[in-house]
Write a protein that holds these residues in place. Structure first.
Motif, PDB file in Angstrom:
ATOM      1  N   PHE A   1       9.291   1.523 -14.471  1.00  0.00           N
ATOM      2  CA  PHE A   1       9.420   2.795 -13.752  1.00  0.00           C
ATOM      3  C   PHE A   1       8.048   3.346 -13.377  1.00  0.00           C
ATOM      4  O   PHE A   1       7.843   3.861 -12.283  1.00  0.00           O
ATOM      5  CB  PHE A   1      10.159   3.827 -14.611  1.00  0.00           C
ATOM      6  N   GLN A   2       7.106   3.217 -14.306  1.00  0.00           N
ATOM      7  CA  GLN A   2       5.766   3.727 -14.018  1.00  0.00           C
ATOM      8  C   GLN A   2       5.173   3.024 -12.805  1.00  0.00           C
ATOM      9  O   GLN A   2       4.552   3.651 -11.946  1.00  0.00           O
ATOM     10  CB  GLN A   2       4.855   3.541 -15.229  1.00  0.00           C
ATOM     11  N   LYS A   3       5.377   1.710 -12.736  1.00  0.00           N
ATOM     12  CA  LYS A   3       4.868   0.956 -11.578  1.00  0.00           C
ATOM     13  C   LYS A   3       5.500   1.470 -10.287  1.00  0.00           C
ATOM     14  O   LYS A   3       4.843   1.586  -9.256  1.00  0.00           O
ATOM     15  CB  LYS A   3       5.186  -0.535 -11.752  1.00  0.00           C
TER      16      LYS A   3
ATOM     17  N   MET B   1      10.833  -4.929  -7.169  1.00  0.00           N
ATOM     18  CA  MET B   1       9.573  -4.436  -6.629  1.00  0.00           C
ATOM     19  C   MET B   1       9.263  -5.099  -5.294  1.00  0.00           C
ATOM     20  O   MET B   1       8.846  -4.440  -4.347  1.00  0.00           O
ATOM     21  CB  MET B   1       8.458  -4.673  -7.651  1.00  0.00           C
ATOM     22  N   ALA B   2       9.480  -6.401  -5.211  1.00  0.00           N
ATOM     23  CA  ALA B   2       9.248  -7.109  -3.949  1.00  0.00           C
ATOM     24  C   ALA B   2      10.124  -6.523  -2.846  1.00  0.00           C
ATOM     25  O   ALA B   2       9.701  -6.346  -1.707  1.00  0.00           O
ATOM     26  CB  ALA B   2       9.539  -8.599  -4.114  1.00  0.00           C
TER      27      ALA B   2
ATOM     28  N   GLU C   1      -1.658  -5.726  -7.773  1.00  0.00           N
ATOM     29  CA  GLU C   1      -0.709  -6.363  -8.695  1.00  0.00           C
ATOM     30  C   GLU C   1       0.460  -5.451  -9.079  1.00  0.00           C
ATOM     31  O   GLU C   1       0.647  -5.116 -10.242  1.00  0.00           O
ATOM     32  CB  GLU C   1      -1.439  -6.850  -9.952  1.00  0.00           C
ATOM     33  N   PRO C   2       1.253  -5.048  -8.088  1.00  0.00           N
ATOM     34  CA  PRO C   2       2.368  -4.137  -8.379  1.00  0.00           C
ATOM     35  C   PRO C   2       3.450  -4.794  -9.238  1.00  0.00           C
ATOM     36  O   PRO C   2       4.280  -4.101  -9.808  1.00  0.00           O
ATOM     37  CB  PRO C   2       2.917  -3.792  -6.994  1.00  0.00           C
TER      38      PRO C   2
ATOM     39  N   LEU D   1      14.313   6.198  -1.919  1.00  0.00           N
ATOM     40  CA  LEU D   1      13.967   4.839  -1.515  1.00  0.00           C
ATOM     41  C   LEU D   1      13.688   3.966  -2.735  1.00  0.00           C
ATOM     42  O   LEU D   1      14.099   2.809  -2.798  1.00  0.00           O
ATOM     43  CB  LEU D   1      12.742   4.881  -0.598  1.00  0.00           C
ATOM     44  N   LEU D   2      12.975   4.521  -3.698  1.00  0.00           N
ATOM     45  CA  LEU D   2      12.568   3.739  -4.872  1.00  0.00           C
ATOM     46  C   LEU D   2      13.568   3.839  -6.021  1.00  0.00           C
ATOM     47  O   LEU D   2      13.330   3.311  -7.100  1.00  0.00           O
ATOM     48  CB  LEU D   2      11.184   4.189  -5.350  1.00  0.00           C
TER      49      LEU D   2
END
Ligand SMILES: Nc1ncnc2c1ncn2[C@@H]1O[C@H](COP(=O)(O)OP(=O)(O)OP(=O)(O)O)[C@@H](O)[C@H]1O
Ligand SMILES: [Mg+2]
Lengths: 350, 278
Positions: free
Chosen positions: B178-180, B212-213, B199-200, B160-161
């Motif tokens: 990537f860490q986020k 990310m959104a 705060e992603p 998914l990510l």
């Protein structure tokens, strides 16, 4: 992180989870096992004694590494926990007359419980403060076995009869070798397994980031106490084996020096590595033995050589630790990994 | 729709959409003389993306820490509606709150840096695993079966990510973006009833922010996970959230739909001023 062998493609999670993926890796394991089996048939009695000491040190070092290397809880108390194991097993054997295997099992459990107890300060302390707290536990335990005459019978050294199981008497180093190695192999396998599972991962999570670990549902308190208990269980096993193997239990074998030696073993071998615990034990036990040997050999040309041995041992001990901390803080395990990578990719640089 | 192909639902809540999932009421938190939160109260509805906004130091992270048990407010309640009825979170230890299905990410990435991406994500499965000591020491048998079973869900999150390529790398060596993502993934692996994201998208470039959104929306729309989102980027907030709570100096100055909030004069004065009048 070891370089993964190229050309290995997994078709299932199960195959990816195996520890050895290539033929070469499995072959190497076989070689090591063969070497372990052959050692007692080829080495001199002196080195067989050393081999047995290494086996016991492996067990204690795996235990300490679980606590220090994997859970991040520094401990200067390993000597004390070895003492708990040794005294528990010895006293149960001579006072309650229980068979030795039962004594050893009970010693493991007792040491785990006492380790958990002394782990409680770890819940609030970190780093240097924890080191001091575990140093205190070391001293408290030694104080107890030195001065509680009701416990030890008031003797400085408890002697134990030779181990007898089913009519077979374990007389020599040769007999003991198999017992000790069996337990050492067991310690290595169980240690390795632990960190393939979620339980072991939660230990490492606490080490890396305890706040995030708690937010992921890891009970940090419980995990730390459990790490102390498991680590002490291995120490208890090592201590109990030492007691029955040497036939003598005295507090002098469990002083702070021993705790420091074990810390040195896992630093030199590699923190957070089970294999490193083994390399470290071999290295740190063999080194002083070699120095002793050299001292004896040099006696013919330089009569005072043997006298200088203890001093040289101390100097080399300190030097080795300092050198490792400066040049390879990740220890022998890391050096070995680099060598493997080098060989694997030879003759290419990458 | 991607989730259709997935075998696991990432949503750990059993409430129907529209029902209240969490009620924060009268929460006050002080650090010595500093009042980080002053009587804050609002309701998070099942199925919403609930944004929490406010200027720096407004108390947003403190609020999240109160919900996940890392801070203990001096006053107030936080009630989570679980399948076993309401649970009071204030005073509960963080790992218990996590067990109730509250997952989170941190403003300053708090990953397990020596572990690989996979191991970090597997830690997201911690609360769903049994961790029996003897089975773990023996490996073969229950422990191994459990590892494999949980790996399946973890791989779905990896998919998914879109972090397949770094699966086996230690997270400490990964790029910030990537860490986020891994941090979001680790929280998702918990199959959370409530996902708290601090705060992603902070510190990302526009493209990374959009990715990310998108992931947050995927998680929300496809999996139906309720999200509490702290975010500074107003465009993102107004775009993706169903409801917005605004904090200023520890006080809740507005709470409503994005449209209501952006029309609120207090909010405009405290926070949105330039962006909205521009
Ligand atoms: N652990 C703490 N100890 C003391 N003061 C704290 C602590 N945590 C937060 N504060 C204070 O509480 C107030 C709110 O901080 P908080 O981190 O919640 O703000 P924020 O809205 O998340 O800000 P930002 O947008 O910068 O992340 C600040 O004044 C901060 O200094
Ligand atoms: Mg913040």
């Amino acid at each position: 992180m070891p370089a993964s062998a190229t050309g290995v493609h997994h078709r299932s999670y199960a195959s990816e989870l195996t520890l050895r993926h290539t033929r070469a890796e499995r072959f190497r394991l076989l070689l090591i096992l063969a070497a372990v089996v052959m050692v007692p048939f080829i080495v001199t009695p002196y080195w067989l004694t050393i081999a047995n000491q290494i086996g016991i040190a492996v067990i204690g070092a795996v235990g300490l590494n679980i606590l220090v290397g994997y859970t991040g809880q520094i401990s200067l108390g390993q000597g004390g926990f070895l003492a708990v194991g040794a005294y528990t097993s010895a006293l149960l054997h001579i006072r309650a007359d229980l068979p030795v295997p039962v004594c050893i099992a009970l010693a493991v459990i007792t040491t785990a419980a006492i380790g958990a107890l002394f782990g409680v300060p770890a819940l609030r302390l970190k780093g240097l403060y924890l080191a001091i707290a575990t140093l205190a536990s070391q001293e408290i335990i030694l104080f107890a076995v030195r001065t509680w005459d009701w416990l030890t019978g008031g003797v400085d050294a408890i002697s134990l009869p030779r181990l007898e199981v089913g009519g077979f008497i374990f007389r020599q180093d040769f007999d003991w070798y198999w017992v000790i190695m069996a337990f050492a192999v067991l310690a290595v396998i169980t240690g390795r397994n632990l960190f393939r599972t979620g339980l072991g991962r939660s230990f490492m999570a606490v080490r890396d980031q305890d706040i995030a670990a708690s937010a992921m549902g890891v009970d940090v308190t419980r995990t730390k106490v459990l790490a102390f208990a498991i680590s002490s269980a291995y120490a208890g096993l090592a201590g109990a084996l030492m007691a029955h193997y040497t036939g003598i239990v005295t507090w002098e074998r469990f002083t702070l020096d021993v705790s420091v030696l074990y810390l040195a073993i896992i630093i030199v071998g590699g923190l957070g590595s089970i294999a490193g615990s083994v390399y470290g034990a071999i290295f740190m036990i063999t080194l002083p033995a070699l120095i002793t040997r050299f001292g004896q050999d040099f006696q013919s040309i330089w009569p005072q050589a043997a006298e200088k041995v203890p001093a040289v041992q101390v100097i080399v001990f300190g030097l080795v630790i300092v050198l490792f901390l400066i040049f390879e803080p990740r220890g022998l395990n890391r050096i070995w990994q680099r060598m493997k990578d080098y060989i694997r990719f030879w003759p290419y640089r990458y | 729709m991607i989730t259709r192909a997935y075998r696991h639902s990432l949503n750990g809540s059993h409430l129907a959409p529209g029902q209240p999932l969490m009620e924060v009421s009268d929460v006050s938190l002080r650090f010595g003389g500093i009042t980080a939160l002053a009587g804050v109260g609002f309701t998070v509805t099942q199925g919403h993306i609930h944004a929490v906004i406010g200027p720096n130091g407004a108390g947003k992270s403190s609020l999240l820490n109160c919900i996940s048990g890392l801070y203990r407010p001096q006053e107030g309640q936080v009630t989570l509606y679980t399948k076993n009825g309401p649970a009071e979170l204030v005073g509960m230890r963080p790992h218990r709150i996590a067990r109730l299905g509250v997952a989170r990410s941190f403003q300053n990435i708090e990953l397990f840096r020596h572990l690989t991406v996979l191991e970090n994500l597997m830690l997201g499965r911690h609360v769903h695993m049994r961790h029996r000591l003897l089975a773990s020491l023996a490996w073969f048998g229950p422990a191994r079966r459990e590892e494999i079973a949980h790996r399946v869900l973890v791989e779905e999150v990896i998919d998914l990510l879109q972090i397949q390529s770094v699966r086996h790398q230690p997270v400490g060596s990964l790029a910030y973006g990537f860490q986020k993502r891994v941090e979001l993934g680790r929280a998702l692996c918990m199959q959370p009833a409530l996902l708290l994201l601090d705060e992603p998208m902070a510190g990302m470039n526009t493209e990374e922010k959009e990715d990310m959104a998108r992931f947050v929306l995927d998680v929300h729309e496809l999996a139906g996970v309720t999200v509490v989102l702290i975010e500074h980027d107003m465009n993102v907030v107004m775009d993706i959230s169903d409801r917005v709570s605004v904090l200023d100096f520890g006080e809740l100055i507005a709470d409503g739909t994005p449209a209501e909030v952006s029309a609120n004069p207090d909010v405009v004065r405290a926070y949105l001023g330039e962006e909205l009048s521009a």
